[in-house]
Design a protein around this motif. Structure first.
Motif, PDB file in Angstrom:
ATOM      1  N   THR A 232       0.804  -1.220   0.000  1.00 57.04           N
ATOM      2  CA  THR A 232       0.000   0.000   0.000  1.00 57.04           C
ATOM      3  C   THR A 232       0.834   1.267   0.000  1.00 57.04           C
ATOM      4  N   GLY A 233       2.063   1.194   0.476  1.00 60.66           N
ATOM      5  CA  GLY A 233       2.902   2.373   0.572  1.00 60.66           C
ATOM      6  C   GLY A 233       2.547   3.260   1.756  1.00 60.66           C
ATOM      7  N   GLU A 234       1.710   2.766   2.657  1.00 62.69           N
ATOM      8  CA  GLU A 234       1.256   3.525   3.820  1.00 62.69           C
ATOM      9  C   GLU A 234       1.400   2.661   5.068  1.00 62.69           C
ATOM     10  N   THR A 235       1.358   3.312   6.229  1.00 61.87           N
ATOM     11  CA  THR A 235       1.291   2.559   7.476  1.00 61.87           C
ATOM     12  C   THR A 235      -0.174   2.312   7.808  1.00 61.87           C
ATOM     13  N   LEU A 236      -0.428   1.286   8.590  1.00 60.94           N
ATOM     14  CA  LEU A 236      -1.809   0.986   8.960  1.00 60.94           C
ATOM     15  C   LEU A 236      -2.423   2.120   9.780  1.00 60.94           C
ATOM     16  N   LEU A 237      -1.639   2.724  10.661  1.00 59.25           N
ATOM     17  CA  LEU A 237      -2.151   3.804  11.491  1.00 59.25           C
ATOM     18  C   LEU A 237      -2.565   5.009  10.643  1.00 59.25           C
ATOM     19  N   ARG A 238      -1.791   5.302   9.623  1.00 62.23           N
ATOM     20  CA  ARG A 238      -2.124   6.433   8.759  1.00 62.23           C
ATOM     21  C   ARG A 238      -3.396   6.158   7.959  1.00 62.23           C
ATOM     22  N   LEU A 239      -3.604   4.905   7.544  1.00 62.96           N
ATOM     23  CA  LEU A 239      -4.812   4.567   6.791  1.00 62.96           C
ATOM     24  C   LEU A 239      -6.050   4.584   7.683  1.00 62.96           C
ATOM     25  N   VAL A 240      -5.898   4.295   8.960  1.00 63.96           N
ATOM     26  CA  VAL A 240      -7.042   4.270   9.865  1.00 63.96           C
ATOM     27  C   VAL A 240      -7.348   5.664  10.405  1.00 63.96           C
ATOM     28  N   PHE A 241      -6.331   6.342  10.938  1.00 67.43           N
ATOM     29  CA  PHE A 241      -6.558   7.611  11.628  1.00 67.43           C
ATOM     30  C   PHE A 241      -6.118   8.835  10.842  1.00 67.43           C
ATOM     31  N   GLY A 242      -5.387   8.657   9.773  1.00 69.92           N
ATOM     32  CA  GLY A 242      -4.963   9.791   8.966  1.00 69.92           C
ATOM     33  C   GLY A 242      -3.710  10.473   9.471  1.00 69.92           C
ATOM     34  N   THR A 243      -3.051   9.927  10.472  1.00 70.86           N
ATOM     35  CA  THR A 243      -1.848  10.544  11.017  1.00 70.86           C
ATOM     36  C   THR A 243      -0.920   9.472  11.557  1.00 70.86           C
ATOM     37  N   GLU A 244       0.298   9.848  11.807  1.00 70.48           N
ATOM     38  CA  GLU A 244       1.278   8.926  12.377  1.00 70.48           C
ATOM     39  C   GLU A 244       1.340   9.100  13.878  1.00 70.48           C
ATOM     40  N   ALA A 245       1.711   8.063  14.574  1.00 74.94           N
ATOM     41  CA  ALA A 245       1.861   8.118  16.028  1.00 74.94           C
ATOM     42  C   ALA A 245       3.300   8.468  16.378  1.00 74.94           C
ATOM     43  N   ALA A 246       3.457   9.083  17.521  1.00 78.19           N
ATOM     44  CA  ALA A 246       4.798   9.359  18.044  1.00 78.19           C
ATOM     45  C   ALA A 246       5.079   8.329  19.128  1.00 78.19           C
ATOM     46  N   ILE A 247       6.097   7.532  18.929  1.00 79.39           N
ATOM     47  CA  ILE A 247       6.429   6.516  19.919  1.00 79.39           C
ATOM     48  C   ILE A 247       7.156   7.179  21.090  1.00 79.39           C
ATOM     49  N   PRO A 248       7.121   6.569  22.277  1.00 85.73           N
ATOM     50  CA  PRO A 248       7.747   7.194  23.453  1.00 85.73           C
ATOM     51  C   PRO A 248       9.215   7.561  23.256  1.00 85.73           C
ATOM     52  N   ALA A 249       9.947   6.778  22.484  1.00 84.96           N
ATOM     53  CA  ALA A 249      11.361   7.098  22.253  1.00 84.96           C
ATOM     54  C   ALA A 249      11.517   8.420  21.514  1.00 84.96           C
ATOM     55  N   GLU A 250      10.575   8.756  20.620  1.00 90.02           N
ATOM     56  CA  GLU A 250      10.642  10.030  19.898  1.00 90.02           C
ATOM     57  C   GLU A 250      10.360  11.204  20.819  1.00 90.02           C
ATOM     58  N   ILE A 251       9.531  11.008  21.821  1.00 90.06           N
ATOM     59  CA  ILE A 251       9.177  12.103  22.727  1.00 90.06           C
ATOM     60  C   ILE A 251      10.335  12.405  23.673  1.00 90.06           C
ATOM     61  N   ARG A 252      11.026  11.363  24.145  1.00 87.35           N
ATOM     62  CA  ARG A 252      12.124  11.562  25.082  1.00 87.35           C
ATOM     63  C   ARG A 252      13.348  12.174  24.412  1.00 87.35           C
ATOM     64  N   VAL A 253      13.641  11.728  23.212  1.00 88.59           N
ATOM     65  CA  VAL A 253      14.794  12.253  22.482  1.00 88.59           C
ATOM     66  C   VAL A 253      14.298  13.422  21.644  1.00 88.59           C
ATOM     67  N   PRO A 254      14.807  14.614  21.886  1.00 90.66           N
ATOM     68  CA  PRO A 254      14.298  15.770  21.147  1.00 90.66           C
ATOM     69  C   PRO A 254      14.644  15.691  19.655  1.00 90.66           C
ATOM     70  N   LYS A 255      13.613  15.593  18.852  1.00 87.86           N
ATOM     71  CA  LYS A 255      13.753  15.620  17.400  1.00 87.86           C
ATOM     72  C   LYS A 255      12.959  16.811  16.885  1.00 87.86           C
TER      73      LYS A 255
ATOM     74  N   VAL B  97      -3.778  20.676  11.117  1.00 83.01           N
ATOM     75  CA  VAL B  97      -3.190  19.610  10.289  1.00 83.01           C
ATOM     76  C   VAL B  97      -3.975  18.310  10.439  1.00 83.01           C
ATOM     77  N   LEU B  98      -4.452  18.017  11.654  1.00 84.33           N
ATOM     78  CA  LEU B  98      -5.255  16.806  11.857  1.00 84.33           C
ATOM     79  C   LEU B  98      -6.550  16.856  11.046  1.00 84.33           C
ATOM     80  N   LYS B  99      -7.220  18.013  11.047  1.00 82.64           N
ATOM     81  CA  LYS B  99      -8.445  18.162  10.258  1.00 82.64           C
ATOM     82  C   LYS B  99      -8.143  18.016   8.766  1.00 82.64           C
ATOM     83  N   GLU B 100      -7.046  18.577   8.340  1.00 84.70           N
ATOM     84  CA  GLU B 100      -6.652  18.478   6.934  1.00 84.70           C
ATOM     85  C   GLU B 100      -6.356  17.028   6.556  1.00 84.70           C
ATOM     86  N   ASN B 101      -5.669  16.316   7.456  1.00 85.34           N
ATOM     87  CA  ASN B 101      -5.368  14.900   7.204  1.00 85.34           C
ATOM     88  C   ASN B 101      -6.644  14.068   7.131  1.00 85.34           C
ATOM     89  N   LEU B 102      -7.627  14.379   7.978  1.00 88.19           N
ATOM     90  CA  LEU B 102      -8.889  13.647   7.941  1.00 88.19           C
ATOM     91  C   LEU B 102      -9.640  13.891   6.637  1.00 88.19           C
TER      92      LEU B 102
END
Length: 129
Positions: A6-29, A43-48
């Protein structure tokens, strides 16, 4: 993970956005540092709004991947056509006449082809008649 078909993640196909995993929150990116609540809701409304289009495109890519897999598989398939008077073995799993468990023989005795039909099916008879 992106699905290859599909070229997409399952989360993006279901909710329209990507999740931030705990490791991404702790390490400043950049994604965490540039987070803005007001912009995020926009952006969430636009993604929906674009979610249905993204799903349709994923379905098209998935159908294309299935066609490519079928083409790859069918390239290597060797079709066999039998003629009348040929002897063939019938799969016991298909006929279900003799149930001998999973360790029993898979194929039944040889059968003679009496008639070959146009749709690829055959009329069989035991060699004894």
């Amino acid at each position: 993970m992106l699905k290859r078909s599909t070229g997409e993640t399952l989360l993006r196909l279901v909710f329209g956005t990507e999740a931030a995993i705990p490791a991404e929150i702790r390490v400043p990116k950049h994604r965490v540092l540039a987070f803005d609540i007001e912009r995020n809701s926009f952006v969430l409304k636009e993604n929906l709004n674009l979610l249905e289009e993204r799903r349709i495109m994923a379905a098209i890519r998935q159908a294309d991947a299935k066609q490519r897999m079928a083409k790859y598989y069918n390239k290597r398939v060797k079709y066999v056509q039998f003629k009348e008077e040929d002897l063939v073995l019938r799969d016991n799993e298909t006929s279900r006449q003799v149930k001998q468990g999973k360790l029993g023989p898979r194929l039944e005795r040889p059968y003679k082809i009496i008639k070959a039909h146009q749709n690829g099916s055959y009329t069989l008879a035991a060699p004894s008649g």
